[in-house]
Design an enzyme around this catalytic site. Structure first.
Site, mmCIF file in Angstrom:
data_model
loop_
_atom_site.group_PDB
_atom_site.id
_atom_site.type_symbol
_atom_site.label_atom_id
_atom_site.label_comp_id
_atom_site.label_asym_id
_atom_site.label_seq_id
_atom_site.Cartn_x
_atom_site.Cartn_y
_atom_site.Cartn_z
ATOM 1 N N ASP A 93 0.863 -1.175 0.000
ATOM 2 C CA ASP A 93 0.000 0.000 0.000
ATOM 3 C C ASP A 93 0.904 1.231 0.000
ATOM 4 O O ASP A 93 2.094 1.151 0.266
ATOM 5 C CB ASP A 93 -0.925 -0.032 1.222
ATOM 6 C CG ASP A 93 -2.154 0.833 1.032
ATOM 7 O OD1 ASP A 93 -2.277 1.471 -0.028
ATOM 8 O OD2 ASP A 93 -2.985 0.886 1.964
ATOM 9 N N ASP A 128 -3.949 7.129 -3.898
ATOM 10 C CA ASP A 128 -5.316 7.511 -4.214
ATOM 11 C C ASP A 128 -5.923 8.230 -3.012
ATOM 12 O O ASP A 128 -5.356 8.233 -1.911
ATOM 13 C CB ASP A 128 -6.146 6.291 -4.587
ATOM 14 C CG ASP A 128 -6.190 5.260 -3.476
ATOM 15 O OD1 ASP A 128 -5.112 4.895 -2.956
ATOM 16 O OD2 ASP A 128 -7.294 4.823 -3.098
ATOM 17 N N CYS A 281 -9.509 -26.130 14.707
ATOM 18 C CA CYS A 281 -8.187 -25.794 14.200
ATOM 19 C C CYS A 281 -7.130 -26.225 15.210
ATOM 20 O O CYS A 281 -7.443 -26.656 16.327
ATOM 21 C CB CYS A 281 -8.078 -24.306 13.897
ATOM 22 S SG CYS A 281 -7.930 -23.240 15.363
ATOM 23 N N CYS A 284 -7.506 -24.448 18.629
ATOM 24 C CA CYS A 284 -8.701 -24.795 19.411
ATOM 25 C C CYS A 284 -8.697 -26.266 19.826
ATOM 26 O O CYS A 284 -9.267 -26.619 20.863
ATOM 27 C CB CYS A 284 -9.955 -24.482 18.590
ATOM 28 S SG CYS A 284 -10.133 -22.723 18.229
#
Length: 492
Positions: A93, A128, A281, A284
């Site tokens: 960015d 921008d 996951c 967890c």
């Protein structure tokens, strides 16, 4: 024709694509999640994003690197990939966020693109102006002119193999977004971020977000890869992909972890409120909420960040599989039931059904009618248009019942809400193989009546009889007056 982006599969306006990033020497499969990496705060090391989560692409802020002496020196000397420790594609960015937040930055588009190229960015971004929602039109137009001047500067810059973003701005004015997208598409720039939508998402204005994306998509060609800036919550990935977005950047995994927040595809939970983890996951499966609460701040933040990434990447894969299976809109619908604002977003998406229909495949694996919203899907609209190409003759029965005995009619067509009438020979063709509930709802019956109306109006010389199963007055009002109406089990 942009040869760096290839669409391989599609469903609604969603697509699985291949984004070639020549400077990195990689090809990224889209839809793709780009974790945001703050060069100063690395909740999860970028190398682990690649090795543990399969990240092919990430995004970082070149303005922070440029403005921080030691980071700038290291980035120039080592290159951005070595600085971050990441072998995949890196998007940078430009400082537009800082410009929006603080009103001023000390760098121009030419300077920041030169810097991004110098440090080895694979996809650079001009400066921008991210015009927020709800501003006056005069401001939106003025700032859009500044953004488009930056795009012209970017187009004139020597960026070599580095791809360059062409942000699409225009605030909450669909006509400005569409026109801006058309002008961006006409440049030789490469990736098209839809900017300044974070305020909409933060305030749960998903319907307006979809309208903004739909407007931008109308201005862009099909070969234009679309990045939805700041779309970091997995709850809305399926919705955004169905609207035509290909790339997402997420800082949510880290920001939420820092605040003890736990992401799910249905929303966000606070760790203190959880007694059980609704996830399997690695984090967890190895911990329960009480155990996680007992860790120190740094370790707890790291583990929550890992969980948040697991659920985000899992949802990305789930969206891809839904595209391949042809049931993306069913996934969108299930996600829409997680929050009223998401339902607004889904309804807004269906407001653009004609636009979706132009990209939606003609044949897919399944159509499940799950709610009244399903009656507005692009497949229904397409069937209504296609049935008008048929030319039945004589007297035709359109019926929700079986085939009548005798020779009272020249033909007997099936009627199935929400699709409406079709010849029985088409019963095994998509989408007429749809799974629909036995108890049809009002919206489905109204949509079927629209199909009847379009067929009848396309065949003025044919006589039609409609035999319906207790349709409401709102549906029957859509049937042309010249159609004879029967109620199944009753008389004319």
């Amino acid at each position: 024709m942009r040869d760096h982006f290839e669409v391989r599969r599609g469903d609604a306006a969603g697509r699985i694509g291949r984004l070639s990033v020549p400077r990195a020497g990689v090809t990224v499969e889209t839809p793709a999640l780009m974790p945001v990496v703050n060069p100063n705060i690395r909740t999860i090391p970028p190398r682990e994003l690649e090795s543990e989560f399969g990240a092919e692409i990430l995004i970082t802020n070149s303005y922070i690197v440029h403005s921080t002496d030691d980071l700038r020196e290291r980035a120039v000397e080592e290159g951005l990939h070595d600085l971050l420790g990441f072998d995949g594609a890196i998007v940078t960015d430009s400082g537009s966020f800082q410009l929006a937040e603080y009103g001023e930055i000390d760098v121009t588009t030419r300077e920041i693109l030169d810097f991004q190229h110098e440090i080895g960015s694979d996809v650079g971004t001009p400066i921008d102006i991210p015009t927020p929602p709800d501003v006056g039109r005069e401001r939106a137009e003025r700032e859009l002119e500044q953004t488009e001047a930056a795009l012209r500067d970017a187009e004139a810059a020597d960026t070599g193999e580095m791809l360059v973003n062409a942000p699409v701005q225009g605030s909450t004015y669909p006509d400005l977004r569409e026109a801006a997208a058309g002008r961006a598409d006409a440049t030789d720039l490469d990736v098209f971020p839809v900017g300044a939508v974070v305020p909409l998402m933060n305030s749960y204005r998903y319907a307006e977000m979809i309208d903004v994306v739909a407007a931008a998509k109308r201005g862009l060609g099909r070969d234009a890869p679309v990045h939805l800036f700041g779309a970091g919550h997995p709850m809305m990935f399926a919705l955004a992909v169905a609207a035509g977005c290909d790339l997402f950047d997420s800082a949510a995994y880290a920001i939420y972890a820092r605040d003890d927040r736990y992401l799910t595809v249905r929303g966000t939970e606070h760790l203190e409120d959880l007694e059980y983890f609704p996830c399997s996951c690695a984090v967890c499966a190895a911990h329960d909420p009480e155990e996680l609460r007992g860790y120190g701040d740094e370790e707890r933040e790291r583990l929550l960040g890992e969980h948040n990434l697991h659920v985000s990447f899992a949802e990305t894969r789930r969206v891809k599989q839904a595209i391949r299976s042809g049931n993306l809109l069913e996934l969108v619908e299930s996600r829409a039931r997680s929050h009223p604002a998401m339902l607004d977003g889904y309804r807004a998406l269906l407001d653009h059904a004609d636009q979706l229909e132009r990209e939606d495949p003609i044949s897919k694996g399944s159509f499940f009618y799950l709610s009244e919203e399903s009656a507005r899907r692009p497949e229904v609209r397409r069937h209504h248009e296609r049935v008008t190409r048929l030319n039945p003759e004589g007297e035709v029965l359109l019926t929700e019942g079986g085939i009548p005995s005798g020779d009272a009619y020249d033909a007997a067509w099936r009627v199935v809400p929400p699709f409406g009438p079709f010849p029985r020979a088409l019963s095994e063709t998509y989408p007429l193989t749809a799974e629909v509930p036995d108890r049809s709802d009002r919206r489905a019956q109204e949509a079927a009546a629209e199909g009847v109306r379009e067929l009848v109006e396309a065949n003025p010389g044919t006589e039609f009889v409609l035999a319906h199963d207790d349709w409401p007055a709102s549906a029957l009002a859509r049937v042309p007056d010249r159609v004879a109406i029967e109620t199944l089990g009753g008389g004319r």
